[in-house]
Design an enzyme around this catalytic site. Structure first.
Site, short mmCIF file in Angstrom:
data_model
loop_
_atom_site.label_atom_id
_atom_site.label_comp_id
_atom_site.label_asym_id
_atom_site.label_seq_id
_atom_site.Cartn_x
_atom_site.Cartn_y
_atom_site.Cartn_z
N ILE A 192 6.53 25.55 38.50
CA ILE A 192 5.34 24.70 38.59
C ILE A 192 5.53 23.49 39.49
CG2 ILE A 192 4.50 25.41 36.32
CD1 ILE A 192 5.54 22.73 35.21
N LYS A 193 6.60 23.45 40.27
CA LYS A 193 6.84 22.30 41.14
C LYS A 193 6.11 22.46 42.47
CE LYS A 193 9.45 20.06 38.24
NZ LYS A 193 9.70 21.00 37.15
#
Length: 346
Positions: free
Chosen positions: A166-167
């Protein structure tokens, strides 16, 4: 993806040339003099802490306002996490609180650039230098951010980046360890691979210090190489959305943007606003289908970390008012205007 298919059928899916090319390109693209790829950002942080001297009988000054792995890995080294307070308007470590927490047992300061907003690195660098202790930048949220015109991760003695799902960018899972001192490179590589030295025959190699299995594979590195072709544009969209919210939210009563230091250029992994009533903001945005939340639980609320916490009035104030809203590349012009319109009405 042809490049990935090529790696999968190459017979070399472990660590190899794709990893080394990814390290080279990542370092060049984000201004790191030395970049080592790892299996996770947490693994990179573990190595960074060990390089700083963290271990039994030592302390690491850290923040409670972060994802839990920042502090679980400190404890895994045998060191004691020492929670310093944060600035109530940024959520980042307060230099004054860090200075007050330094003791003869301090091995390092671990500063998290929370939500992609750079912390006060000039002040923290000065404290680290004055006391001859390490400064580790946890840049898991801050890929592409800058401080005083320098790429984030280049002011500390070491820096870590997360490439988890999710970065800003992902290799499915992975991380990068950035090093300031080239003399630490060999030991870092050994700690990344069981304590072994790559390139030395197994029958001849001598492990002097046990390490871990923190290497990146050619498969995930190939995904990373493809991501690097597009990441500058994606980060630019995060920043565009963040600056839009900075402008628009400043005019709405009852909420305000988190403070951005004059020297800082955030990469706005997620947008941070501070509200008189954070619950009402979350409910207002939920009504239009937008997820807003506090995201993280202060770590000292967990039983495992509670013994290391003292009074933190700055964190209490920040967390009470905190609301995160999405500012990623997928947030279009209409989406972000809908968020502003809902908050202005609410």
């Amino acid at each position: 993806m042809p490049a990935l298919e090529e790696v999968l059928y190459s017979g070399m899916i472990g660590e190899g040339e794709a990893v080394y090319e990814f390290e080279r390109r990542f370092g060049e693209q984000f201004g790191l003099p030395r970049a080592l790829a790892t299996s996770s950002g947490t693994g990179a942080l573990h190595v960074a802490l060990l390089l700083s001297g963290a271990g039994p009988g030592r302390e690491v000054i850290t923040t409670s306002m972060t994802a839990e792995p920042t502090n679980t890995v400190i404890m895994q080294t045998g060191a004691t996490p020492v929670f310093a307070d944060v600035d109530p308007d940024t959520g980042n470590l307060s230099p004054a609180a860090v200075q007050a927490a330094v003791t003869e047992r301090t091995a390092a300061i671990c500063v998290v650039h929370y939500a992609g907003y750079p912390a006060d690195l000039a002040a923290l660098r000065a404290i680290a230098d004055r006391h001859e202790i390490g400064l580790i930048e946890d840049c898991a949220h801050a890929l592409g951010a800058r401080y005083a015109g320098k790429p984030i991760g280049t002011i500390g003695d070491s820096a870590i980046f997360s490439l988890q799902a999710i970065k800003h960018m992902t290799t499915v899972d992975g991380g990068i360890l950035g090093l300031r001192d080239p003399a630490q490179t060999l030991l870092a590589k050994q700690l990344r691979w069981f304590g072994l030295t790559k390139g030395v025959p197994r029958t001849e190699v001598d492990i002097k210090r046990p390490g871990f299995k923190y290497n990146m594979s050619n498969v995930t590195a190939t995904i990373g190489l493809q991501q690097l072709d597009h990441i500058d544009g994606l980060i630019a969209r995060h920043c565009n959305n963040g600056r839009f919210f900075d402008r628009e939210l400043a005019a709405i009563a009852g909420i305000k943007p988190a403070v951005v230091l004059a020297e800082a250029n955030p990469s706005y992994w997620i947008y941070t606003l501070l509200a008189d009533n954070s619950d009402e903001v979350e409910q207002c945005l939920a009504a239009i289908g937008v997820s807003a939340s506090k995201l993280h639980r202060p770590n000292h609320f967990h039983s495992a970390f509670a013994p290391f916490a003292g009074p933190m009035p700055g964190l209490d104030s920040f967390y009470q008012r905190l609301v995160h809203i999405p500012s990623g590349w997928w947030v279009g012009d209409e989406d972000r205007q809908r968020i502003i319109d809902a908050l202005a009405k609410g």
